[in-house]
Design a protein around this motif. Structure first.
Motif, PDB file in Angstrom:
ATOM      1  N   THR A  30       0.854  -1.181   0.000  1.00  7.39           N
ATOM      2  CA  THR A  30       0.000   0.000   0.000  1.00  7.39           C
ATOM      3  C   THR A  30       0.893   1.234   0.000  1.00  7.39           C
ATOM      4  N   ARG A  38      -8.027   7.552  -0.546  1.00  7.37           N
ATOM      5  CA  ARG A  38      -9.235   6.717  -0.523  1.00  7.37           C
ATOM      6  C   ARG A  38      -9.970   6.747   0.811  1.00  7.37           C
ATOM      7  N   ARG A 153      -4.264  -5.839   3.053  1.00 10.02           N
ATOM      8  CA  ARG A 153      -4.151  -4.381   2.856  1.00 10.02           C
ATOM      9  C   ARG A 153      -5.518  -3.710   2.747  1.00 10.02           C
ATOM     10  N   ASN A 216     -16.052  -2.182  -0.644  1.00  3.29           N
ATOM     11  CA  ASN A 216     -16.816  -1.386  -1.592  1.00  3.29           C
ATOM     12  C   ASN A 216     -18.323  -1.468  -1.340  1.00  3.29           C
ATOM     13  N   HIS A 250     -19.655   8.515  12.754  1.00  3.68           N
ATOM     14  CA  HIS A 250     -18.674   7.434  12.913  1.00  3.68           C
ATOM     15  C   HIS A 250     -17.552   7.689  11.914  1.00  3.68           C
ATOM     16  N   ASN A 253     -14.351   6.546   7.087  1.00  8.10           N
ATOM     17  CA  ASN A 253     -13.719   6.942   5.837  1.00  8.10           C
ATOM     18  C   ASN A 253     -14.194   8.366   5.519  1.00  8.10           C
ATOM     19  N   ASN A 280     -10.503   4.277  11.975  1.00  7.95           N
ATOM     20  CA  ASN A 280     -11.783   3.751  12.456  1.00  7.95           C
ATOM     21  C   ASN A 280     -11.551   3.019  13.780  1.00  7.95           C
TER      22      ASN A 280
HETATM   23  O1  UT7 Z   1     -16.924   0.929  10.273  1.00 12.34           O
HETATM   24  C1  UT7 Z   1     -17.735   0.068   9.524  1.00 12.34           C
HETATM   25  C2  UT7 Z   1     -17.851   0.512   8.182  1.00 12.34           C
HETATM   26  N1  UT7 Z   1     -16.653   0.315   7.403  1.00 12.34           N
HETATM   27  C3  UT7 Z   1     -16.526   1.083   6.361  1.00 12.34           C
HETATM   28  O2  UT7 Z   1     -17.349   1.956   6.244  1.00 12.34           O
HETATM   29  C4  UT7 Z   1     -15.481   0.850   5.323  1.00 12.34           C
HETATM   30  C5  UT7 Z   1     -16.152   1.035   4.012  1.00 12.34           C
HETATM   31  N2  UT7 Z   1     -15.287   0.855   2.856  1.00 12.34           N
HETATM   32  C6  UT7 Z   1     -14.310   1.737   2.529  1.00 12.34           C
HETATM   33  O3  UT7 Z   1     -14.012   2.651   3.275  1.00 12.34           O
HETATM   34  C7  UT7 Z   1     -13.658   1.582   1.192  1.00 12.34           C
HETATM   35  O4  UT7 Z   1     -14.426   0.701   0.421  1.00 12.34           O
HETATM   36  C8  UT7 Z   1     -12.195   1.087   1.253  1.00 12.34           C
HETATM   37  C9  UT7 Z   1     -11.318   2.188   1.802  1.00 12.34           C
HETATM   38  C10 UT7 Z   1     -12.121  -0.171   2.110  1.00 12.34           C
HETATM   39  C11 UT7 Z   1     -11.685   0.739  -0.142  1.00 12.34           C
HETATM   40  O5  UT7 Z   1     -11.832   1.857  -1.005  1.00 12.34           O
HETATM   41  P1  UT7 Z   1     -12.505   1.669  -2.442  1.00 12.34           P
HETATM   42  O6  UT7 Z   1     -12.430   2.970  -3.109  1.00 12.34           O
HETATM   43  O7  UT7 Z   1     -13.860   1.073  -2.216  1.00 12.34           O
HETATM   44  O8  UT7 Z   1     -11.515   0.679  -3.148  1.00 12.34           O
HETATM   45  P2  UT7 Z   1     -11.793  -0.783  -3.736  1.00 12.34           P
HETATM   46  O9  UT7 Z   1     -12.075  -1.745  -2.626  1.00 12.34           O
HETATM   47  O10 UT7 Z   1     -12.789  -0.666  -4.844  1.00 12.34           O
HETATM   48  O11 UT7 Z   1     -10.394  -1.126  -4.327  1.00 12.34           O
HETATM   49  C12 UT7 Z   1      -9.800  -0.333  -5.387  1.00 12.34           C
HETATM   50  C13 UT7 Z   1      -8.423  -0.874  -5.656  1.00 12.34           C
HETATM   51  C14 UT7 Z   1      -8.370  -2.380  -5.792  1.00 12.34           C
HETATM   52  O12 UT7 Z   1      -7.431  -2.681  -6.772  1.00 12.34           O
HETATM   53  P3  UT7 Z   1      -7.909  -3.078  -8.269  1.00 12.34           P
HETATM   54  O13 UT7 Z   1      -8.779  -4.283  -8.087  1.00 12.34           O
HETATM   55  O14 UT7 Z   1      -8.658  -1.872  -8.765  1.00 12.34           O
HETATM   56  O15 UT7 Z   1      -6.625  -3.335  -8.967  1.00 12.34           O
HETATM   57  C15 UT7 Z   1      -7.827  -2.830  -4.466  1.00 12.34           C
HETATM   58  O16 UT7 Z   1      -7.151  -4.054  -4.541  1.00 12.34           O
HETATM   59  O17 UT7 Z   1      -7.553  -0.538  -4.559  1.00 12.34           O
HETATM   60  C16 UT7 Z   1      -6.879  -1.722  -4.126  1.00 12.34           C
HETATM   61  N3  UT7 Z   1      -6.610  -1.595  -2.696  1.00 12.34           N
HETATM   62  C17 UT7 Z   1      -5.515  -1.000  -2.222  1.00 12.34           C
HETATM   63  N4  UT7 Z   1      -4.460  -0.447  -2.831  1.00 12.34           N
HETATM   64  C18 UT7 Z   1      -3.490   0.081  -2.079  1.00 12.34           C
HETATM   65  C19 UT7 Z   1      -7.396  -1.976  -1.658  1.00 12.34           C
HETATM   66  N5  UT7 Z   1      -6.780  -1.649  -0.490  1.00 12.34           N
HETATM   67  C20 UT7 Z   1      -5.611  -1.048  -0.831  1.00 12.34           C
HETATM   68  C21 UT7 Z   1      -4.563  -0.482  -0.076  1.00 12.34           C
HETATM   69  N6  UT7 Z   1      -3.527   0.058  -0.735  1.00 12.34           N
HETATM   70  N7  UT7 Z   1      -4.578  -0.478   1.288  1.00 12.34           N
END
Ligand code: UT7
Length: 323
Positions: A30, A38, A153, A216, A250, A253, A280
């Motif tokens: 990461t 993000r 990650r 997501n 809360h 993000n 969080n």
């Molecule tokens: O407290 C309870 C509630 N919890 C939440 O509210 C969390 C809710 N979710 C989120 O905050 C977001 O969905 C995340 C921060 C977890 C992820 O952000 P996103 O914009 O939804 O990203 P994504 O899961 O769609 O992933 C986009 C890309 C993926 O790569 P590809 O498939 O596009 O190549 C992931 O593998 O980002 C990649 N990725 C990362 N890259 C670098 C996922 N985590 C990481 C990371 N570093 N830590």
């Protein structure tokens, strides 16, 4: 005369150790840039070896009692919202009760993951209104670092440890504008339990397990349900969203905070955010954020404040109070 439950004191505790994004990037694939863009998170606090949830909760409780000018002798009931208890049982609340030297009253844990503090407000409000206890100590305390898969990650960058607590006192009043909790509303829907869960537990695996999340999907549900429960809570209280002074969400993000503010046409400056510093912290995140805004003078006595949260279960909720 009606009962209004007033927040008399607020306190927090964060473990000393700060884990930065840069340090995390040395452990998993990461980057500081990805995490900040993000999520808005820059760092999180992590409990020391041997430092357990009740330690964090105890320190926050002491700070809240001190802020209220009270001692444990003044408290009738302790509610501790946590999903990371010291042990399967006894409740972390009773461990904190013992450390506070409190041998009267009652103490119990409440488990609603990241919505735990909102569920706690709902339960404490009802308990105090029922007329038995007069003062409640509501704690949100977590050591999510113990249930994180530090090789994933997608989740390990998102969470931190911490605790927050409030002292709530029942006051009889016939003044509609008196301070106190005006309304709270909590929801859950177990159909979504597999989107955010821990893959271990005493009955199913006899292990503690690790946090698993479809980030997501959770993100999308969070924005929609938080906005709806805020609307519902305000409507049930007979208050317009536009008349609320401060929003304490809360802290999962920054993009969720922004998405909800946009949906409800809320001024982003009225949304309290500590996600950059704490990440969080689950049930601790709302009192941690509220404490920051009370202490720096943004939230003042008499202000209308809305709290909200969303978490595993799914569980979610909102509460409206006059501080
Ligand atoms: O407290 C309870 C509630 N919890 C939440 O509210 C969390 C809710 N979710 C989120 O905050 C977001 O969905 C995340 C921060 C977890 C992820 O952000 P996103 O914009 O939804 O990203 P994504 O899961 O769609 O992933 C986009 C890309 C993926 O790569 P590809 O498939 O596009 O190549 C992931 O593998 O980002 C990649 N990725 C990362 N890259 C670098 C996922 N985590 C990481 C990371 N570093 N830590």
């Amino acid at each position: 005369m009606a009962v209004r439950n007033v927040i008399r004191g607020i306190g927090t505790y964060l473990p000393e150790r700060v884990l930065t994004n840069v340090e995390l990037a040395a452990r998993v694939d990461t980057s500081d840039e990805w995490i900040r863009e993000r999520t808005g998170i820059k760092q999180r606090h992590i409990a020391a070896d041997g430092e357990v949830t009740s330690d964090l909760g105890y320190h926050a409780a002491m700070a809240a009692l001190d802020d209220a000018g009270m001692t444990a002798a003044d408290i009738d009931v302790i509610v501790c919202a946590t999903s990371t208890p010291d042990l399967t049982f006894p409740a972390t609340a009773t461990i904190i009760q013992e450390r506070l030297g409190m041998h009267h009253g009652a103490a119990f844990d409440l488990q609603a993951v990241c919505s735990g503090f909102l569920y706690g407000v709902n339960v404490a409000d009802a308990l105090l209104k029922a007329g038995g206890p007069k003062r409640a100590l509501l704690i949100g305390a977590e050591t999510f670092s113990c249930i994180i898969d530090w090789e994933d990650r997608g989740t390990c960058v998102l969470f931190g440890d911490g605790a927050g607590a409030v002292v709530i006192e029942a006051v009889e009043t016939d003044d509609d504008d008196a301070p106190g909790i005006l309304h709270s509303y909590v929801r859950s829907d177990g159909r979504y339990r597999d989107m955010l869960y821990v893959d271990g537990g005493p009955s199913k695996t006899q292990t503690v397990g690790h946090l698993r999340m479809l980030g997501n999907a959770v993100f999308k549900h969070a924005v929609t349900e938080i906005a709806q429960v805020m609307r519902d809570c305000a409507e049930q209280a007979g208050v317009e969203i536009a008349d609320i002074d401060w929003f304490v969400p809360h802290q999962a993000n920054q993009r969720i905070l922004n998405g909800v503010a946009k949906k409800l046409k809320i001024d982003p400056d009225s949304v309290i955010s500590t996600v950059a510093l704490h990440a969080n912290t689950s049930s601790a995140s709302v009192p941690l954020a509220m404490h920051a805004a009370v202490k720096d003078g943004r939230i003042k006595r008499g202000d209308l404040v809305m709290l909200e949260a969303f978490g595993g279960g799914f569980t979610w909720g909102a509460a409206l109070l006059r501080y």
